[in-house]
Write a protein that holds these residues in place. Structure first.
Motif, PDB file in Angstrom:
ATOM      1  N   ASN A 143       0.849  -1.194   0.000  1.00  0.00           N
ATOM      2  CA  ASN A 143       0.000   0.000   0.000  1.00  0.00           C
ATOM      3  C   ASN A 143       0.883   1.241   0.000  1.00  0.00           C
ATOM      4  O   ASN A 143       0.831   2.069   0.916  1.00  0.00           O
ATOM      5  N   PRO A 144       1.704   1.402  -1.050  1.00  0.00           N
ATOM      6  CA  PRO A 144       2.676   2.495  -1.074  1.00  0.00           C
ATOM      7  C   PRO A 144       2.018   3.845  -1.374  1.00  0.00           C
ATOM      8  O   PRO A 144       0.878   3.921  -1.816  1.00  0.00           O
ATOM      9  N   TRP A 145       2.762   4.907  -1.117  1.00  0.00           N
ATOM     10  CA  TRP A 145       2.363   6.227  -1.549  1.00  0.00           C
ATOM     11  C   TRP A 145       2.643   6.359  -3.046  1.00  0.00           C
ATOM     12  O   TRP A 145       3.658   5.845  -3.500  1.00  0.00           O
ATOM     13  N   PRO A 146       1.769   7.005  -3.836  1.00  0.00           N
ATOM     14  CA  PRO A 146       0.540   7.689  -3.420  1.00  0.00           C
ATOM     15  C   PRO A 146      -0.602   6.721  -3.117  1.00  0.00           C
ATOM     16  O   PRO A 146      -0.741   5.696  -3.765  1.00  0.00           O
ATOM     17  N   ARG A 147      -1.384   7.114  -2.110  1.00  0.00           N
ATOM     18  CA  ARG A 147      -2.558   6.348  -1.733  1.00  0.00           C
ATOM     19  C   ARG A 147      -3.554   7.309  -1.090  1.00  0.00           C
ATOM     20  O   ARG A 147      -3.253   8.491  -0.910  1.00  0.00           O
ATOM     21  N   HIS A 148      -4.725   6.801  -0.743  1.00  0.00           N
ATOM     22  CA  HIS A 148      -5.701   7.648  -0.062  1.00  0.00           C
ATOM     23  C   HIS A 148      -6.070   6.984   1.258  1.00  0.00           C
ATOM     24  O   HIS A 148      -5.276   6.226   1.819  1.00  0.00           O
ATOM     25  N   PHE A 149      -7.258   7.255   1.772  1.00  0.00           N
ATOM     26  CA  PHE A 149      -7.601   6.816   3.131  1.00  0.00           C
ATOM     27  C   PHE A 149      -8.949   6.107   3.198  1.00  0.00           C
ATOM     28  O   PHE A 149      -9.391   5.744   4.290  1.00  0.00           O
ATOM     29  N   GLN A 150      -9.624   5.895   2.067  1.00  0.00           N
ATOM     30  CA  GLN A 150     -10.996   5.402   2.085  1.00  0.00           C
ATOM     31  C   GLN A 150     -11.087   3.908   1.771  1.00  0.00           C
ATOM     32  O   GLN A 150     -10.330   3.383   0.953  1.00  0.00           O
ATOM     33  N   CYS A 151     -12.055   3.255   2.444  1.00  0.00           N
ATOM     34  CA  CYS A 151     -12.339   1.841   2.183  1.00  0.00           C
ATOM     35  C   CYS A 151     -13.776   1.595   2.630  1.00  0.00           C
ATOM     36  O   CYS A 151     -14.027   0.952   3.656  1.00  0.00           O
ATOM     37  N   TYR A 152     -14.729   2.117   1.849  1.00  0.00           N
ATOM     38  CA  TYR A 152     -16.130   2.157   2.262  1.00  0.00           C
ATOM     39  C   TYR A 152     -17.053   1.584   1.186  1.00  0.00           C
ATOM     40  O   TYR A 152     -16.646   1.350   0.048  1.00  0.00           O
ATOM     41  N   GLY A 153     -18.329   1.421   1.566  1.00  0.00           N
ATOM     42  CA  GLY A 153     -19.327   0.744   0.744  1.00  0.00           C
ATOM     43  C   GLY A 153     -19.435   1.157  -0.710  1.00  0.00           C
ATOM     44  O   GLY A 153     -19.616   0.300  -1.582  1.00  0.00           O
ATOM     45  N   PRO A 154     -19.339   2.450  -1.057  1.00  0.00           N
ATOM     46  CA  PRO A 154     -19.475   2.829  -2.464  1.00  0.00           C
ATOM     47  C   PRO A 154     -18.371   2.288  -3.369  1.00  0.00           C
ATOM     48  O   PRO A 154     -18.553   2.208  -4.585  1.00  0.00           O
ATOM     49  N   SER A 155     -17.208   1.923  -2.797  1.00  0.00           N
ATOM     50  CA  SER A 155     -16.132   1.352  -3.617  1.00  0.00           C
ATOM     51  C   SER A 155     -15.215   0.515  -2.728  1.00  0.00           C
ATOM     52  O   SER A 155     -14.177   0.977  -2.258  1.00  0.00           O
ATOM     53  N   LEU A 156     -15.622  -0.729  -2.511  1.00  0.00           N
ATOM     54  CA  LEU A 156     -14.876  -1.649  -1.653  1.00  0.00           C
ATOM     55  C   LEU A 156     -14.828  -3.009  -2.323  1.00  0.00           C
ATOM     56  O   LEU A 156     -15.860  -3.622  -2.582  1.00  0.00           O
ATOM     57  N   ALA A 157     -13.623  -3.472  -2.615  1.00  0.00           N
ATOM     58  CA  ALA A 157     -13.435  -4.778  -3.248  1.00  0.00           C
ATOM     59  C   ALA A 157     -12.715  -5.703  -2.278  1.00  0.00           C
ATOM     60  O   ALA A 157     -11.728  -5.304  -1.648  1.00  0.00           O
ATOM     61  N   VAL A 158     -13.192  -6.934  -2.150  1.00  0.00           N
ATOM     62  CA  VAL A 158     -12.599  -7.884  -1.214  1.00  0.00           C
ATOM     63  C   VAL A 158     -12.634  -9.279  -1.831  1.00  0.00           C
ATOM     64  O   VAL A 158     -13.595  -9.652  -2.502  1.00  0.00           O
ATOM     65  N   THR A 159     -11.579 -10.049  -1.605  1.00  0.00           N
ATOM     66  CA  THR A 159     -11.564 -11.420  -2.112  1.00  0.00           C
ATOM     67  C   THR A 159     -12.545 -12.274  -1.313  1.00  0.00           C
ATOM     68  O   THR A 159     -12.855 -11.982  -0.154  1.00  0.00           O
ATOM     69  N   CYS A 160     -13.010 -13.332  -1.927  1.00  0.00           N
ATOM     70  CA  CYS A 160     -13.914 -14.258  -1.234  1.00  0.00           C
ATOM     71  C   CYS A 160     -13.253 -14.819   0.023  1.00  0.00           C
ATOM     72  O   CYS A 160     -13.893 -14.959   1.070  1.00  0.00           O
ATOM     73  N   GLU A 161     -11.979 -15.144  -0.084  1.00  0.00           N
ATOM     74  CA  GLU A 161     -11.251 -15.685   1.061  1.00  0.00           C
ATOM     75  C   GLU A 161     -11.272 -14.718   2.241  1.00  0.00           C
ATOM     76  O   GLU A 161     -11.563 -15.101   3.381  1.00  0.00           O
ATOM     77  N   MET A 162     -10.975 -13.440   1.987  1.00  0.00           N
ATOM     78  CA  MET A 162     -10.906 -12.470   3.070  1.00  0.00           C
ATOM     79  C   MET A 162     -12.295 -12.085   3.571  1.00  0.00           C
ATOM     80  O   MET A 162     -12.477 -11.780   4.761  1.00  0.00           O
ATOM     81  N   TYR A 163     -13.289 -12.104   2.683  1.00  0.00           N
ATOM     82  CA  TYR A 163     -14.665 -11.811   3.104  1.00  0.00           C
ATOM     83  C   TYR A 163     -15.107 -12.802   4.175  1.00  0.00           C
ATOM     84  O   TYR A 163     -15.660 -12.427   5.211  1.00  0.00           O
ATOM     85  N   GLU A 164     -14.811 -14.060   3.949  1.00  0.00           N
ATOM     86  CA  GLU A 164     -15.190 -15.093   4.918  1.00  0.00           C
ATOM     87  C   GLU A 164     -14.316 -15.022   6.170  1.00  0.00           C
ATOM     88  O   GLU A 164     -14.805 -15.160   7.307  1.00  0.00           O
ATOM     89  N   LYS A 165     -13.042 -14.789   5.981  1.00  0.00           N
ATOM     90  CA  LYS A 165     -12.108 -14.739   7.101  1.00  0.00           C
ATOM     91  C   LYS A 165     -12.458 -13.619   8.082  1.00  0.00           C
ATOM     92  O   LYS A 165     -12.286 -13.760   9.303  1.00  0.00           O
ATOM     93  N   ALA A 166     -12.948 -12.499   7.560  1.00  0.00           N
ATOM     94  CA  ALA A 166     -13.305 -11.345   8.396  1.00  0.00           C
ATOM     95  C   ALA A 166     -14.673 -11.481   9.036  1.00  0.00           C
ATOM     96  O   ALA A 166     -15.098 -10.593   9.775  1.00  0.00           O
ATOM     97  N   GLY A 167     -15.382 -12.571   8.755  1.00  0.00           N
ATOM     98  CA  GLY A 167     -16.690 -12.784   9.371  1.00  0.00           C
ATOM     99  C   GLY A 167     -17.848 -12.227   8.588  1.00  0.00           C
ATOM    100  O   GLY A 167     -18.974 -12.160   9.098  1.00  0.00           O
ATOM    101  N   LYS A 168     -17.594 -11.803   7.343  1.00  0.00           N
ATOM    102  CA  LYS A 168     -18.613 -11.241   6.451  1.00  0.00           C
ATOM    103  C   LYS A 168     -19.149  -9.904   6.970  1.00  0.00           C
ATOM    104  O   LYS A 168     -18.882  -9.505   8.102  1.00  0.00           O
ATOM    105  N   LEU A 169     -19.867  -9.219   6.114  1.00  0.00           N
ATOM    106  CA  LEU A 169     -20.361  -7.886   6.450  1.00  0.00           C
ATOM    107  C   LEU A 169     -21.413  -7.955   7.550  1.00  0.00           C
ATOM    108  O   LEU A 169     -22.337  -8.765   7.466  1.00  0.00           O
ATOM    109  N   PRO A 170     -21.300  -7.117   8.598  1.00  0.00           N
ATOM    110  CA  PRO A 170     -22.291  -7.165   9.684  1.00  0.00           C
ATOM    111  C   PRO A 170     -23.640  -6.596   9.256  1.00  0.00           C
ATOM    112  O   PRO A 170     -23.705  -5.599   8.532  1.00  0.00           O
ATOM    113  N   MET A 171     -24.722  -7.220   9.697  1.00  0.00           N
ATOM    114  CA  MET A 171     -26.077  -6.778   9.343  1.00  0.00           C
ATOM    115  C   MET A 171     -26.565  -5.762  10.378  1.00  0.00           C
ATOM    116  O   MET A 171     -27.391  -6.063  11.230  1.00  0.00           O
ATOM    117  N   ILE A 172     -26.014  -4.537  10.294  1.00  0.00           N
ATOM    118  CA  ILE A 172     -26.380  -3.461  11.209  1.00  0.00           C
ATOM    119  C   ILE A 172     -26.982  -2.309  10.400  1.00  0.00           C
ATOM    120  O   ILE A 172     -26.727  -2.190   9.201  1.00  0.00           O
TER     121      ILE A 172
END
Length: 396
Positions: free
Chosen positions: A195-224
């Motif tokens: 994650n070298p510079w240049p980079r930004h600071f956002q990782c939110y719903g309008p533009s968030l990509a995640v591998t299937c492996e990591m989606y499951e590993k993180a416990g999936k998106l919380p239903m809140i």
């Protein structure tokens, strides 16, 4: 297809996943008749940096029109008829109260994308979240795939609002400027090769990509009901997901003030407008606080890595423990038993702040920006590359 959640708690799309599928874009849509066609147009017209169209075999779009009282679903069905080669699939669902909220909808869609992707692309299949009031950049899919091919688990895209309300604008620019400068400081004091510079600071719903492996590993998106993407981001961090904040992955979203959730960007805009009327500004962590935090985090990261590799760490351990007024044996125990670094860091830093609250110093954001800019000026480093300045005007 119209689905009732009471009888079918899972969201499934009838259409089969293509064998070459690598990426599935999910789009929650509630009463988005005004925006949905533009959103789909942007997703349909994806190309690479040479202007060549991205193959529809590589990606698909899954839309869930939920609890709609307008023509969102009908517009999507007509869109399918108009562009039959574009792999856009839509379902309509009435979600009962009290779970009729964005956390439920985004989770149902991401789960559906997960099941489709693992059947053809495996663990490296890519689930991508966006919103129905947003338009992705023409190279969005191409750059997500390119970043993922470098070995990261998550790609956060740069989210750029359209027509920010006048009363909110100065506060929004200050907030973005501070976060960019802080991210620049982080890239120097606690660098990450993926994650070298240049980079930004956002990782939110309008533009968030995640591998299937990591989606499951993180416990999936919380239903809140709200901030589901922020909580998911925290969950990803806590399993040490390799996150890339790519400035090339961009999306343009609406700046409407009528929020659809209890807290989100629309609510933040309204709060900033109120601050303008009251001649107030937000307070943020000072340069000294951020520098201490990032330097300590990097030292602890190196110590955690050394312990995991079985190296001798007595000198480094005692040095850090003395600096933060921590018992060396307790510090070693926390580090040795930590499976992932981020939870170790959270536990230690929370303890440090509790013992020494004076370390957590805040100041008005305009002052913090000025001091960060002076820091980079004195260090001889550019603040923000020209490519990022075009996306984010600098404010004080």
């Amino acid at each position: 297809m119209i689905t009732n959640l009471n009888s079918d708690p899972e969201l499934r799309f009838r259409e089969s996943a293509q064998s070459a599928l690598r990426l599935s874009v999910i789009v929650p849509a509630k009463n988005e008749a005004e925006y949905i066609s533009s959103t789909l147009d942007a997703l349909r017209l994806q190309c690479d940096e040479l202007g060549n169209p991205v193959s529809y075999d590589l990606y698909e779009v899954l839309v869930l029109a939920n609890n709609c009282s307008d023509e969102t679903y009908e517009i999507c069905k007509q869109y399918q008829i108009k562009y039959p080669r574009f792999r856009m699939y839509v379902q309509c669902m009435e979600i009962p109260q009290p779970i009729a909220h964005i956390g439920t909808v985004r989770r149902l869609l991401m789960d559906a994308a997960y099941h489709r992707l693992v059947s053809v692309a495996g663990e490296r299949g890519i689930i991508v979240s966006t919103d129905a009031d947003s338009e992705v950049d023409p190279y969005w899919v191409h750059h997500i795939l390119a970043e993922m091919d470098k070995g990261v688990d998550v790609v956060g895209g740069r989210i750029l609002p359209r027509d920010t309300p006048a009363l909110s604008k100065i506060h929004h620019l200050r907030d973005v400027t501070y976060r960019f400068l802080r991210s620049k400081l982080e890239s120097e004091l606690d660098p990450c090769a993926l994650n070298p510079w240049p980079r930004h600071f956002q990782c939110y719903g309008p533009s968030l990509a995640v591998t299937c492996e990591m989606y499951e590993k993180a416990g999936k998106l919380p239903m809140i009901p709200f901030l589901e993407d922020e909580e998911f981001r925290k969950a990803l961090k806590r399993v040490d997901a390799r996150i890339r904040h790519s400035p090339k992955v961009r999306i343009y979203t609406s700046s409407r003030l009528e929020g659809r959730v209890g807290f989100g960007f629309s609510v933040q805009l309204q709060q900033w407008s109120d601050m303008s009327l009251k001649a107030e500004q937000q307070c943020v962590e000072s340069l000294e606080t951020v520098t201490f935090q990032l330097s300590l985090k990097n030292e602890l990261r190196k110590l955690w890595t050394a312990v995991r590799e079985g190296r001798e760490v007595i000198i480094e351990l005692k040095s850090i423990a003395f600096k933060i007024h921590f018992n060396a044996d307790d510090l070693y125990s926390i580090i040795r038993h930590g499976v992932y670094f981020e939870p170790v860091w959270e536990q230690i830093y929370d303890n440090v702040v509790q013992k020494s609250p004076a370390l957590l110093h805040v100041e008005p954001i305009s002052e913090a920006i000025q001091r960060l800019r002076q820091y980079f000026s004195f260090s001889g480093h550019a603040e923000i590359p020209a490519a990022l300045e075009k996306q984010t005007p600098i404010a004080v």
